[in-house]
Design an enzyme around this catalytic site. Structure first.
Site, PDB file in Angstrom:
ATOM      1  CB  CYS A 183       8.656  97.412 -16.572  1.00  0.00           C
ATOM      2  SG  CYS A 183       9.908  97.619 -15.296  1.00  0.00           S
TER       3      CYS A 183
ATOM      4  CG  HIS B 298       9.287  94.667 -11.324  1.00  0.00           C
ATOM      5  ND1 HIS B 298      10.466  94.878 -10.663  1.00  0.00           N
ATOM      6  CD2 HIS B 298       9.458  95.203 -12.559  1.00  0.00           C
ATOM      7  CE1 HIS B 298      11.322  95.510 -11.456  1.00  0.00           C
ATOM      8  NE2 HIS B 298      10.736  95.712 -12.618  1.00  0.00           N
TER       9      HIS B 298
END
Lengths: 336, 336
Positions: free
Chosen positions: B141, B220
């Site tokens: 990711c 994130h």
């Protein structure tokens, strides 16, 4: 030798720590603190025989068994110097209302704008600039942390462009008002105020900063990329940092892998309030790529500026030897 | 046109999303998934009429009212291609045990090492490299997020040294095993693995990465400093990013100030599972200093790689038009 008479205005996170630090200095005497209303902090101060001076208007000290020592005006009149630890923007009001009319020297904290003072201050970077000054601003915790290590890198290798990302604690441990609880909140202005703030101390450093807040209360972390003029050497830099005051090298090989473990270390060291006034850098998180230096560091937001306030007091009162002042402060506070 | 027969091995965070995405593609058919033991995810899959194939040995499906469709071997034999969404390192075992002997094409996730596959993949960066390949690795990711935006910057201005700091979520929302609860945990190796991983997709980018984990589950964040060969222009870059697939510009002026608000936006958009497969960049957090570009972005770790898996399937099965595949995937998934 006559002791320096210090008043502390504002008894929150920084103020209460500055009070303890002043009381530990052989050349200083705490005149007292200011109080607005009764609370657990005032109760603890009273237990410690710290004189509490109050502002005009209603207050609930007497009904809670605390006899104020006098008025805030009395306190300021009595002091040689006032350390203002009030919330941001209040310092400016206090300067105009009290310190200027009373012709008193005053120290302000990093929440105030730089122009409140004649200079902004980090002891190991620019002590000399503060000697004899009337108004000095101790920069914020993040700026103090940035300056301490960048000074070392600049002295060794010469700094080009610096980019620092601040990962900030969302709230202080005793705080119930802030967030985030479960999110990352970026500071949506570029650069964040920290970059220009560093330049108030390290005047020639070209620095750009970005910042975000995260769900932790313990410490801030910084990720730093510093272009250097000479090629940095990791081993030499670690050696130099190890011998720099108010910087502590920590190591994952000793299981100090996180801010939680740094704070646990501070508690194990029997530090007052579990404080860690040293800037902490991880040995394993210093890297070099060409002339680019990368490192990660942690800043204890509650305590890192405390020794700076003490050194600022001495410098402003005319004590000229920076190294000696830092040594005296460190010894009294058991700081490296 | 015959549909591509897809098997998904591993039905966790990524696997269950890839399954849903495959079922939404007109040119694909989900043969089934693998299951080790009964749990709530298997119950939901069964409710959705997804065939569950089991591995040898004991299992508790039948006693919980689920009749397995066959063995994992049956599933892999039946499929044209297998998307391996098992935990890291298991993909490598599966490749040797099943995919190579059965001569089946397979896609691996970013937890596996790059050498498991012939190429590493981000659709809008290097779709063509995956055409006709037998083994492709969809990068993690964080790496996917880094690549999507850096590709745009590289195309516009040419990239010099890039430094990215990853502020990683400590755990996924459905996770109870990880921390930190109240700390910042730096990755104490420099560079972190993300930098070299970006280079498996953007082969010529000079990138150095640092990373830390924080107490959040949502997304994130990345703080990026990219030296450019030409002077970047914020307005032009925003315009270009707005028209780039799988990138979403968000704005604090619309009160999207944090990862929490991005996730709330995804839920308001009625996205399946509240997913945000687009990389999100804050308009107000793009800054330029000389030839240096700075920006902040957010990555939804659970969903950003899902469209990549779909495009990788098509490329590996010989579909040559990258733009067309991306368009088909986006339309089916309601992605920008």
């Amino acid at each position: 030798m006559e002791k320096i008479k210090v008043a502390v205005n504002g008894y929150g996170t920084i103020g209460k720590r500055v009070v303890d630090a002043v009381r530990l200095q052989k050349d200083m005497e705490l005149v007292g603190i200011t109080g607005h209303s009764y609370n657990f902090r005032m109760e603890v101060a009273h237990d410690c025989k710290i004189p509490i001076y109050i502002f005009d208007g209603e207050n609930d000290f007497e009904e809670n068994g605390i006899k104020p020592a006098g008025s805030a005006d009395d306190l300021f009149d009595e002091a040689d110097i006032i350390v203002d630890c009030t919330p941001k923007k209040i310092g400016k009001e206090n300067k105009e209302k009290y310190y200027i009319p009373k012709k008193k020297k005053a120290i302000f904290q990093g929440g105030e704008k730089p122009d409140i003072a004649q200079i902004s201050f980090v002891a190991q970077c620019n002590y000399k600039e503060a000697i004899g000054k009337d108004y000095v601003r101790v920069v914020s915790c993040n700026t103090t942390g940035l300056c301490r290590a960048l000074k070392v890198v600049d002295d060794l290798y010469g700094l080009g462009l610096v980019h620092a990302t601040m990962i900030r604690r969302g709230a202080d441990p005793g705080d119930i008002f802030h967030g985030p609880i479960n999110a990352i909140v970026p500071v949506l202005e570029l650069p964040s105020h920290h970059g220009p703030d560093v330049q108030t101390v390290l005047h020639n450093v070209n620095i750009f900063t970005t910042a975000m807040s995260v769900s932790t209360t313990l410490m801030h972390c910084h990720s730093i990329h510093a272009e250097c003029k000479k090629t940095p050497n990791v081993k030499d830099l670690i050696e130099k940092l190890k011998h720099t005051t108010r910087i502590r090298m920590v190591r994952t090989s000793e299981r100090v892998r996180s801010t939680a473990e740094i704070m646990e270390l501070a508690r194990d060291l029997s530090r007052s309030r579990g404080d860690m006034p040293e800037l902490c850098l991880w040995e394993e998180a210093i890297g070099v790529s060409g002339k680019n230096l990368f490192y990660l560091q942690a800043v204890h937001q509650e305590s890192i500026v405390v020794p700076e306030n003490i050194d600022a007091i001495r410098a402003m009162m005319g004590f000229k030897d920076a190294e000696k002042s830092i040594e005296m402060t460190n010894k009294a506070l058991n700081v490296k």
